[in-house]
Design a protein around this motif. Structure first.
Motif, PDB file in Angstrom:
ATOM      1  N   ALA A  55      35.815  40.853  43.695  1.00 23.99           N
ATOM      2  CA  ALA A  55      34.752  39.921  43.304  1.00 23.99           C
ATOM      3  C   ALA A  55      35.144  39.133  42.058  1.00 23.99           C
ATOM      4  O   ALA A  55      34.867  37.925  41.959  1.00 23.99           O
ATOM      5  N   MET A  56      35.796  39.788  41.094  1.00 25.92           N
ATOM      6  CA  MET A  56      36.199  39.089  39.870  1.00 25.92           C
ATOM      7  C   MET A  56      37.278  38.047  40.158  1.00 25.92           C
ATOM      8  O   MET A  56      37.249  36.947  39.593  1.00 25.92           O
ATOM      9  N   VAL A  57      38.223  38.385  41.038  1.00 26.98           N
ATOM     10  CA  VAL A  57      39.252  37.408  41.411  1.00 26.98           C
ATOM     11  C   VAL A  57      38.619  36.239  42.166  1.00 26.98           C
ATOM     12  O   VAL A  57      38.974  35.069  41.934  1.00 26.98           O
ATOM     13  N   PHE A  78      43.306  35.954  33.283  1.00 29.25           N
ATOM     14  CA  PHE A  78      43.775  36.662  32.090  1.00 29.25           C
ATOM     15  C   PHE A  78      42.632  37.432  31.425  1.00 29.25           C
ATOM     16  O   PHE A  78      42.841  38.529  30.897  1.00 29.25           O
ATOM     17  N   SER A  79      41.421  36.861  31.413  1.00 26.71           N
ATOM     18  CA  SER A  79      40.289  37.571  30.808  1.00 26.71           C
ATOM     19  C   SER A  79      39.903  38.776  31.652  1.00 26.71           C
ATOM     20  O   SER A  79      39.503  39.818  31.121  1.00 26.71           O
ATOM     21  N   VAL A  80      40.026  38.658  32.978  1.00 26.93           N
ATOM     22  CA  VAL A  80      39.759  39.795  33.875  1.00 26.93           C
ATOM     23  C   VAL A  80      40.779  40.908  33.629  1.00 26.93           C
ATOM     24  O   VAL A  80      40.425  42.096  33.580  1.00 26.93           O
ATOM     25  N   MET A  81      42.037  40.523  33.445  1.00 30.01           N
ATOM     26  CA  MET A  81      43.088  41.517  33.176  1.00 30.01           C
ATOM     27  C   MET A  81      42.858  42.203  31.834  1.00 30.01           C
ATOM     28  O   MET A  81      43.137  43.404  31.684  1.00 30.01           O
ATOM     29  N   PHE A 101      45.769  42.854  39.996  1.00 31.66           N
ATOM     30  CA  PHE A 101      45.631  41.617  39.218  1.00 31.66           C
ATOM     31  C   PHE A 101      46.992  40.994  38.928  1.00 31.66           C
ATOM     32  O   PHE A 101      47.144  39.772  38.941  1.00 31.66           O
ATOM     33  N   LEU A 102      47.996  41.836  38.682  1.00 31.05           N
ATOM     34  CA  LEU A 102      49.342  41.320  38.428  1.00 31.05           C
ATOM     35  C   LEU A 102      49.903  40.618  39.666  1.00 31.05           C
ATOM     36  O   LEU A 102      50.561  39.575  39.558  1.00 31.05           O
ATOM     37  N   SER A 103      49.635  41.171  40.853  1.00 29.27           N
ATOM     38  CA  SER A 103      50.112  40.531  42.081  1.00 29.27           C
ATOM     39  C   SER A 103      49.414  39.190  42.300  1.00 29.27           C
ATOM     40  O   SER A 103      50.042  38.225  42.755  1.00 29.27           O
ATOM     41  N   VAL A 104      48.124  39.112  41.975  1.00 31.16           N
ATOM     42  CA  VAL A 104      47.402  37.835  42.080  1.00 31.16           C
ATOM     43  C   VAL A 104      47.998  36.823  41.101  1.00 31.16           C
ATOM     44  O   VAL A 104      48.195  35.649  41.441  1.00 31.16           O
ATOM     45  N   LEU A 105      48.299  37.278  39.877  1.00 27.09           N
ATOM     46  CA  LEU A 105      48.914  36.394  38.882  1.00 27.09           C
ATOM     47  C   LEU A 105      50.252  35.861  39.382  1.00 27.09           C
ATOM     48  O   LEU A 105      50.554  34.673  39.228  1.00 27.09           O
ATOM     49  N   SER A 106      51.048  36.719  39.984  1.00 26.61           N
ATOM     50  CA  SER A 106      52.352  36.300  40.498  1.00 26.61           C
ATOM     51  C   SER A 106      52.207  35.274  41.614  1.00 26.61           C
ATOM     52  O   SER A 106      52.964  34.297  41.680  1.00 26.61           O
TER      53      SER A 106
END
Length: 313
Positions: free
Chosen positions: A144-146, A116-119, A63-68
């Motif tokens: 799936a969440m992303v 952010f809610s997924v994280m 999730f952090l890599s997706v955020l970046s």
């Protein structure tokens, strides 16, 4: 594009930016260029480290890599054009370019807000249900969440953009902003925008307060669990995994909520530019710093990849 230009007599817009003083603009150019390059390098480094270090192949770092990646795309939607306009006489953007920029910016912003809610849910499962973490947070569920965040971002951005650009724009064509953001563009409409204000408020509620409610509920459960941990060191370790996320959420969602849930009549162009600058540029710049300074796993991965940590293996 999905918006027809024949609804408007304006073929291009002028982005006024921050200042008409050339010397001020040169200073701003250097500041924003530094922030932009630092954002790309910092977030790019995090994505690279997560890809190269197998110990970071966990849901949290996925999730952090997706955020970046979202942050790098987010700033690239607005900053390069802003840099050009700071040092050039011509500060125009075509009608279709404005539509595209608005839509892409909203897609990325909405996706990031829901990510952010997924994280937060990931941290909830990790701290409140540690023994079931790997069973619950399977790779297919994370993907799936992303994907849901992305599809939700696309759907809502289309609604925002269509409702904004369906209005007639017959002049003037000067947008008092550094990019085509919905509240700034709406001020130029040659029609009643009360319906748009209502739509913006409703969508702002759904897109900002709903995920913030999920995040709040997750952290209520997380803090309740942390307080039951007997070891002070254990409580500190559990809390430190959440502190970075709470800081980043506050920096992004606070200004965005103030911007999109505030009625158009009460909006201040100068204030809106500062708010947009904060959640678009400053937040993306600070995210890799916040996540790496307190994160031993990221530091260890950096030392391993660069070879500087060979003696500490």
């Amino acid at each position: 594009m999905f918006v027809q230009q024949n609804h408007s007599s304006v073929s291009e817009f002028i982005l006024l930016g921050f200042s008409r003083d050339f010397q001020v603009n040169v200073i701003l150019f250097n500041v924003f260029l530094f922030l932009y390059l630092s954002t790309l390098s910092g977030n790019g480094l995090i994505v690279t480290l997560i890809h190269l270090d197998s110990r970071l192949h966990t849901p949290m770092y996925f999730f952090l890599s997706v955020l970046s990646m979202l942050d790098m795309s987010y700033v690239t939607t607005t900053v390069p054009q802003m840099l050009v306009h700071l040092v050039c006489q011509k500060k125009t953007i075509s009608y279709s370019g404005c539509v595209a920029q608005m839509c892409i910016f909203l897609v990325l912003g909405i996706t990031e807000g829901w990510l952010f809610s997924v994280m937060a849910y990931d941290r909830y499962v990790a701290i409140c249900h540690p023994l079931r973490y790997k069973v619950i947070m399977r790779p297919w569920l994370c993907g799936a969440m992303v994907a849901f965040c992305g599809l939700w971002g696309i759907s809502c951005s289309l609604v925002y953009t269509v409702f904004t650009m369906r209005l007639p724009y017959c002049g003037p064509n000067e947008i008092n902003h550094f990019f085509c953001e919905v509240p700034a563009v709406l001020k130029l409409a040659c029609a009643d925008t009360s319906l748009n204000d209502q739509v913006d408020f409703i969508l702002g509620f759904i897109l900002l307060l709903v995920p913030l409610s999920f995040i709040l509920a997750s952290y209520v459960c997380i803090f309740a669990t942390i307080l039951r941990i007997r070891s002070a060191q254990g409580r500190l370790k559990a809390f430190s995994t959440c502190a970075s996320h709470i800081t980043v959420v506050t920096m992004f969602c606070g200004p965005a909520m103030f911007m999109y849930m505030n009625p158009g009549a009460n909006a201040s162009p100068e204030r809106d530019k500062k708010l947009a600058l904060f959640y678009n540029v400053i937040s993306a710049f600070l995210n890799p710093i916040i996540y790496s300074l307190r994160n031993k796993d990221v530091k260890r991965a950096f030392l391993k990849v660069t070879g500087w940590g060979g003696a500490t293996k």
